[in-house]
Motif scaffolding. Structure first.
Motif, PDB file in Angstrom:
ATOM      1  N   PRO A 248     -18.500 -28.975  21.213  1.00 17.41           N
ATOM      2  CA  PRO A 248     -17.408 -29.126  22.188  1.00 17.41           C
ATOM      3  C   PRO A 248     -17.066 -27.828  22.912  1.00 17.41           C
ATOM      4  CG  PRO A 248     -16.857 -30.259  20.146  1.00 17.41           C
ATOM      5  CD  PRO A 248     -18.120 -29.483  19.877  1.00 17.41           C
ATOM      6  N   GLU A 249     -17.172 -26.708  22.202  1.00 18.95           N
ATOM      7  CA  GLU A 249     -16.796 -25.434  22.834  1.00 18.95           C
ATOM      8  C   GLU A 249     -17.756 -25.004  23.950  1.00 18.95           C
ATOM      9  OE1 GLU A 249     -18.483 -24.316  18.651  1.00 18.95           O
ATOM     10  OE2 GLU A 249     -17.305 -25.939  19.564  1.00 18.95           O
ATOM     11  N   TYR A 250     -18.912 -25.680  24.043  1.00 16.98           N
ATOM     12  CA  TYR A 250     -19.841 -25.357  25.129  1.00 16.98           C
ATOM     13  C   TYR A 250     -19.324 -25.847  26.480  1.00 16.98           C
ATOM     14  CZ  TYR A 250     -23.367 -24.567  21.440  1.00 16.98           C
ATOM     15  OH  TYR A 250     -24.061 -24.123  20.345  1.00 16.98           O
ATOM     16  N   GLY A 251     -18.435 -26.849  26.472  1.00 14.42           N
ATOM     17  CA  GLY A 251     -18.024 -27.476  27.725  1.00 14.42           C
ATOM     18  C   GLY A 251     -19.083 -28.475  28.179  1.00 14.42           C
ATOM     19  N   GLY A 252     -19.183 -28.691  29.484  1.00 12.37           N
ATOM     20  CA  GLY A 252     -20.224 -29.556  30.023  1.00 12.37           C
ATOM     21  C   GLY A 252     -19.923 -31.040  29.982  1.00 12.37           C
ATOM     22  N   ASP A 253     -18.693 -31.440  29.567  1.00  9.19           N
ATOM     23  CA  ASP A 253     -18.345 -32.855  29.589  1.00  9.19           C
ATOM     24  C   ASP A 253     -18.342 -33.352  31.029  1.00  9.19           C
ATOM     25  OD1 ASP A 253     -18.003 -32.586  26.903  1.00  9.19           O
ATOM     26  OD2 ASP A 253     -15.859 -33.064  26.887  1.00  9.19           O
ATOM     27  N   LEU A 254     -18.900 -34.544  31.257  1.00  7.76           N
ATOM     28  CA  LEU A 254     -18.876 -35.135  32.588  1.00  7.76           C
ATOM     29  C   LEU A 254     -17.514 -35.770  32.812  1.00  7.76           C
ATOM     30  CD1 LEU A 254     -20.940 -35.550  34.974  1.00  7.76           C
ATOM     31  CD2 LEU A 254     -20.953 -37.946  34.271  1.00  7.76           C
ATOM     32  N   GLU A 255     -16.843 -35.367  33.877  1.00  8.07           N
ATOM     33  CA  GLU A 255     -15.513 -35.875  34.189  1.00  8.07           C
ATOM     34  C   GLU A 255     -15.618 -37.002  35.220  1.00  8.07           C
ATOM     35  OE1 GLU A 255     -13.054 -32.663  35.466  1.00  8.07           O
ATOM     36  OE2 GLU A 255     -13.424 -31.447  33.666  1.00  8.07           O
ATOM     37  N   LEU A 256     -14.922 -38.102  34.953  1.00  8.75           N
ATOM     38  CA  LEU A 256     -14.855 -39.232  35.873  1.00  8.75           C
ATOM     39  C   LEU A 256     -13.462 -39.245  36.495  1.00  8.75           C
ATOM     40  CD1 LEU A 256     -16.556 -42.028  33.685  1.00  8.75           C
ATOM     41  CD2 LEU A 256     -17.625 -40.172  34.990  1.00  8.75           C
ATOM     42  N   TRP A 257     -13.395 -39.104  37.818  1.00  5.41           N
ATOM     43  CA  TRP A 257     -12.118 -38.969  38.525  1.00  5.41           C
ATOM     44  C   TRP A 257     -11.794 -40.229  39.327  1.00  5.41           C
ATOM     45  CZ3 TRP A 257      -8.753 -34.591  39.365  1.00  5.41           C
ATOM     46  CH2 TRP A 257      -9.030 -33.510  38.520  1.00  5.41           C
ATOM     47  N   ASP A 258     -10.490 -40.425  39.563  1.00  2.00           N
ATOM     48  CA  ASP A 258     -10.067 -41.583  40.346  1.00  2.00           C
ATOM     49  C   ASP A 258     -10.388 -41.387  41.824  1.00  2.00           C
ATOM     50  OD1 ASP A 258      -8.114 -39.836  41.303  1.00  2.00           O
ATOM     51  OD2 ASP A 258      -6.518 -40.703  40.088  1.00  2.00           O
ATOM     52  N   ALA A 259     -10.280 -42.471  42.589  1.00  4.25           N
ATOM     53  CA  ALA A 259     -10.690 -42.461  43.995  1.00  4.25           C
ATOM     54  C   ALA A 259      -9.859 -41.506  44.842  1.00  4.25           C
ATOM     55  CB  ALA A 259     -10.609 -43.877  44.573  1.00  4.25           C
ATOM     56  N   ASP A 260      -8.618 -41.243  44.438  1.00  3.86           N
ATOM     57  CA  ASP A 260      -7.747 -40.351  45.197  1.00  3.86           C
ATOM     58  C   ASP A 260      -7.888 -38.890  44.777  1.00  3.86           C
ATOM     59  OD1 ASP A 260      -6.645 -42.506  46.604  1.00  3.86           O
ATOM     60  OD2 ASP A 260      -5.165 -42.881  45.037  1.00  3.86           O
ATOM     61  N   MET A 261      -8.752 -38.618  43.818  1.00  4.13           N
ATOM     62  CA  MET A 261      -8.946 -37.264  43.299  1.00  4.13           C
ATOM     63  C   MET A 261      -7.631 -36.644  42.829  1.00  4.13           C
ATOM     64  SD  MET A 261     -11.998 -36.148  42.879  1.00  4.13           S
ATOM     65  CE  MET A 261     -11.591 -34.425  42.683  1.00  4.13           C
ATOM     66  N   LYS A 262      -6.854 -37.467  42.123  1.00  8.46           N
ATOM     67  CA  LYS A 262      -5.592 -36.988  41.560  1.00  8.46           C
ATOM     68  C   LYS A 262      -5.710 -36.729  40.055  1.00  8.46           C
ATOM     69  CE  LYS A 262      -3.305 -37.418  45.449  1.00  8.46           C
ATOM     70  NZ  LYS A 262      -2.842 -36.230  46.202  1.00  8.46           N
ATOM     71  N   HIS A 263      -6.549 -37.524  39.375  1.00  9.61           N
ATOM     72  CA  HIS A 263      -6.606 -37.440  37.920  1.00  9.61           C
ATOM     73  C   HIS A 263      -8.036 -37.611  37.410  1.00  9.61           C
ATOM     74  CE1 HIS A 263      -2.234 -37.770  37.816  1.00  9.61           C
ATOM     75  NE2 HIS A 263      -2.331 -38.816  38.611  1.00  9.61           N
ATOM     76  N   CYS A 264      -8.356 -36.865  36.364  1.00 13.52           N
ATOM     77  CA  CYS A 264      -9.575 -37.119  35.598  1.00 13.52           C
ATOM     78  C   CYS A 264      -9.233 -38.219  34.607  1.00 13.52           C
ATOM     79  CB  CYS A 264     -10.022 -35.852  34.874  1.00 13.52           C
ATOM     80  SG  CYS A 264     -11.386 -36.112  33.728  1.00 13.52           S
ATOM     81  N   VAL A 265      -9.919 -39.357  34.714  1.00 12.17           N
ATOM     82  CA  VAL A 265      -9.596 -40.527  33.905  1.00 12.17           C
ATOM     83  C   VAL A 265     -10.337 -40.517  32.579  1.00 12.17           C
ATOM     84  CG1 VAL A 265      -9.639 -43.059  33.837  1.00 12.17           C
ATOM     85  CG2 VAL A 265      -9.089 -41.865  35.977  1.00 12.17           C
ATOM     86  N   GLU A 266     -11.576 -40.020  32.583  1.00 11.38           N
ATOM     87  CA  GLU A 266     -12.375 -40.037  31.354  1.00 11.38           C
ATOM     88  C   GLU A 266     -13.330 -38.850  31.352  1.00 11.38           C
ATOM     89  OE1 GLU A 266     -15.405 -42.991  28.823  1.00 11.38           O
ATOM     90  OE2 GLU A 266     -14.295 -43.757  30.559  1.00 11.38           O
ATOM     91  N   LYS A 267     -13.646 -38.363  30.145  1.00 14.73           N
ATOM     92  CA  LYS A 267     -14.655 -37.325  29.970  1.00 14.73           C
ATOM     93  C   LYS A 267     -15.732 -37.839  29.031  1.00 14.73           C
ATOM     94  CE  LYS A 267     -11.622 -33.319  30.722  1.00 14.73           C
ATOM     95  NZ  LYS A 267     -11.171 -32.014  30.178  1.00 14.73           N
ATOM     96  N   VAL A 268     -16.991 -37.569  29.390  1.00 18.11           N
ATOM     97  CA  VAL A 268     -18.132 -38.001  28.588  1.00 18.11           C
ATOM     98  C   VAL A 268     -18.893 -36.767  28.128  1.00 18.11           C
ATOM     99  CG1 VAL A 268     -20.252 -39.375  28.534  1.00 18.11           C
ATOM    100  CG2 VAL A 268     -18.297 -40.145  29.919  1.00 18.11           C
ATOM    101  N   SER A 269     -18.909 -36.535  26.819  1.00 17.86           N
ATOM    102  CA  SER A 269     -19.621 -35.390  26.273  1.00 17.86           C
ATOM    103  C   SER A 269     -21.127 -35.658  26.298  1.00 17.86           C
ATOM    104  CB  SER A 269     -19.162 -35.136  24.843  1.00 17.86           C
ATOM    105  OG  SER A 269     -19.775 -33.992  24.316  1.00 17.86           O
TER     106      SER A 269
END
Length: 291
Positions: free
Chosen positions: A164-185
């Motif tokens: 986890p400390e490496y980072g690199g999680d794929l972030e899935l953002w909403d259509a308005d680019m207001k919030h990251c809804v989910e992260k996939v390691s």
């Protein structure tokens, strides 16, 4: 391994029947997911195939890898299966096979889905310490097949012992680019399948903190449908809330990439040409910022 006839043989890489058996459930999960349709599947490949693919994953070298080194990303890609090991080639063959492509089509609800044998923008992806990919929505039409509407991405992660400390999680953002809804390691043998459209924003924008001898590795494949009047849009990078002045650089770089997209569509420019230009531009930019 080699058979008695001297031909290369492979152990099974994927149990498609298992996926087909669970299709109804997977389809429901996929369609109800937010911020856009997607599904994450762990233990995707047969265990032996996943282990072999990780061992075979080739290191970066200038001859076989394209660079994507600019303000919006730092990664490399290899789209020449002839330079891959036998397990990786076998996985590609299965994931582009009519049976698996039909499974993906039924999963996402698109008839007559097709694979892209040219691996445009896909293939093997690799990025090392400091690598990143700003939030973006991918191009919507294949640059060399103007009626091919892009419908889905599949990302197969091939990272052994990712921390986890490496980072690199794929972030899935909403259509308005207001919030990251989910992260996939990007865990080993995990696959992410998601709908590709004008607002399927995703990326891993924070520079990775992995050791110098560790890289974030994946196989990326894209699927299309043939449409008479597809919606055409080049890759669209977006700033996140809080990116501040950095958003200006994101925007300026996106405009430059639109010019590359035009050259690919209108002039038939290749990723190899873009790779050389981007590499030259990146060296100049880095030299200027280091003064």
């Amino acid at each position: 391994m080699t058979s008695e006839t001297g031909k290369e043989t492979l152990s099974p890489v994927l149990d498609i029947a298992r996926l087909e058996k669970d299709l109804g459930t997977l389809h429901s999960i996929y369609q109800s997911a937010t911020p856009y349709p997607h599904v994450v599947l762990d233990n995707f490949l047969e265990p032996g195939a996943a282990e072999a693919a990780i061992k075979e994953f080739p290191p970066i070298d200038p001859e076989n890898w394209n660079n994507y080194l600019h303000a919006n990303e730092r990664k490399f890609s290899n789209t020449d299966p002839a330079t891959w090991g036998p397990t990786l080639r076998g996985i590609l063959e299965v994931l582009n096979s009519p049976r698996f492509v039909q499974f993906v089509g039924e999963l996402i609800g698109v008839e007559n889905l097709i694979a892209d044998p040219s691996l445009e923008g896909g293939g093997l992806h690799q990025s090392s310490a400091g690598g990143f990919l700003n939030i973006h929505a991918d191009y919507t039409v294949h640059p060399h097949n103007r009626k091919w509407q892009r419908r889905a991405n599949i990302l197969l992660y091939l990272n052994d012992a990712w921390k986890p400390e490496y980072g690199g999680d794929l972030e899935l953002w909403d259509a308005d680019m207001k919030h990251c809804v989910e992260k996939v390691s990007p865990l080993a043998n995990r696959v992410l399948i998601f709908t590709t459209d004008r607002t399927s924003f995703h990326g891993h924008p924070e520079p990775m903190r992995c050791p110098a001898n560790v890289a974030r590795r994946s196989l990326a494949l894209y699927y299309f449908s043939v449409e008479e009047d597809p919606f055409i849009k080049s890759t669209e990078y977006r700033a996140r809330p809080g990116d501040g002045a950095h958003s200006i650089l994101i925007y300026a770089d996106t405009q430059m990439l639109r010019a590359f997209d035009w050259a690919k569509r209108q002039l038939g420019a290749s990723d190899q040409t873009a790779s050389k230009i981007l590499g030259y531009y990146d060296r100049i930019r880095r030299r200027g910022t280091s003064r």
